[in-house]
Scaffold this motif. Structure first.
Motif, PDB file in Angstrom:
ATOM      1  N   SER A  20       0.792  -1.231   0.000  1.00 40.00           N
ATOM      2  CA  SER A  20       0.000   0.000   0.000  1.00 40.00           C
ATOM      3  C   SER A  20       0.828   1.286   0.000  1.00 40.00           C
ATOM      4  N   SER A  24      -1.617   1.633  -5.218  1.00 34.10           N
ATOM      5  CA  SER A  24      -3.019   1.575  -4.818  1.00 34.10           C
ATOM      6  C   SER A  24      -3.648   0.254  -5.257  1.00 34.10           C
ATOM      7  N   TRP A  25      -4.635  -0.172  -4.473  1.00 39.74           N
ATOM      8  CA  TRP A  25      -5.416  -1.360  -4.772  1.00 39.74           C
ATOM      9  C   TRP A  25      -6.774  -0.949  -5.355  1.00 39.74           C
ATOM     10  N   TRP A  35      -3.157  -4.603  -7.704  1.00 40.93           N
ATOM     11  CA  TRP A  35      -2.353  -3.492  -7.178  1.00 40.93           C
ATOM     12  C   TRP A  35      -1.593  -2.831  -8.319  1.00 40.93           C
ATOM     13  N   ARG A  38       2.647   3.373  -8.069  1.00 37.60           N
ATOM     14  CA  ARG A  38       2.483   4.781  -8.461  1.00 37.60           C
ATOM     15  C   ARG A  38       3.294   5.126  -9.704  1.00 37.60           C
TER      16      ARG A  38
END
Length: 227
Positions: A20, A24-25, A35, A38
């Protein structure tokens, strides 16, 4: 294929906290929760590019420079989603790498195996995986073989060359299972060593069973061991 296929199922709970901080999931209709790092906002980012390949007692192992590499290059699979870019689909089977290989004396290429291959556990994959799962030229990353001895990102060739390089190389995927362990075979070690023009190290894998990598640790080389 003789094995009974099942829908790919990934337990993202095992990876949620560890990944995380780096991405992002979100939920997809095809793969459930996936997932995305970034760095995908950089349209040029691809999996298996920020790092290097190491030859080990379990085959070609991806040595990642990215803090999420402990998970995303050894468990699960990558998929290229239209309009979203590359995403990682969780899985619980560990391997030194999960890629399809191409080889020639001058060029080496690799492409992530698709999530559908997770339906077959403890399964070997050969050249037919490319045809059976539609792994096309656009999904590959190519480098000149002489650069396989070190960090690869700066040497990855422009994707616009992929189709020509795909035709100039041959499939050498050779993922096998030995003593219930995945062995990630691929390009011939002697060919790579000759092209690189120097001695290439051969590492013994020392797998982290205590979960340190899940806290963002990077692979470490100590003598002849790759931790």
């Amino acid at each position: 294929m003789s094995e009974q296929a099942a829908q790919p199922v990934g337990d993202y709970d095992s990876f949620y906290d560890g990944l995380s901080p780096y991405g992002s999931w979100f939920e997809t209709s095809d793969y459930g929760y996936v997932w995305q790092p970034r760095v995908v906002v950089d349209s040029g980012w691809r999996p298996y590019t920020h790092g290097s390949w190491g030859c080990t007692n379990r085959g070609w192992t991806w040595i990642s420079d990215e803090p999420f590499g402990w998970a995303c290059y050894h468990y699960g699979r990558w998929a290229l989603l239209h309009g979203r870019g590359w995403v990682w689909v969780p899985g619980d089977e560990w391997a030194p790498s999960w890629v399809c290989w191409h080889e020639s004396p001058d060029y080496i290429g690799w492409a992530p195996l698709p999530p559908e291959t997770m339906s077959f556990r403890r399964h070997g994959w050969g050249m037919a995986v490319e045809r059976d799962f539609g792994i096309g030229a656009a999904l590959f990353t190519f480098v000149e073989t002489r650069h396989m001895g070190g960090p690869l990102f700066q040497h990855c060739l422009p994707p616009r060359q992929n189709f020509e390089l795909f035709r100039q190389t041959r499939n050498v995927t050779n993922i096998t299972v030995l003593n219930n362990q995945i062995i990630s075979g691929g390009p011939r070690f002697d060919l790579v060593r000759s092209a690189v023009g120097k001695s290439l190290p051969f590492y013994s894998l020392n797998l982290d069973r205590g979960g340190k990598m899940q806290r963002g640790g990077l692979p470490q080389i100590e003598g002849g061991q790759l931790h």
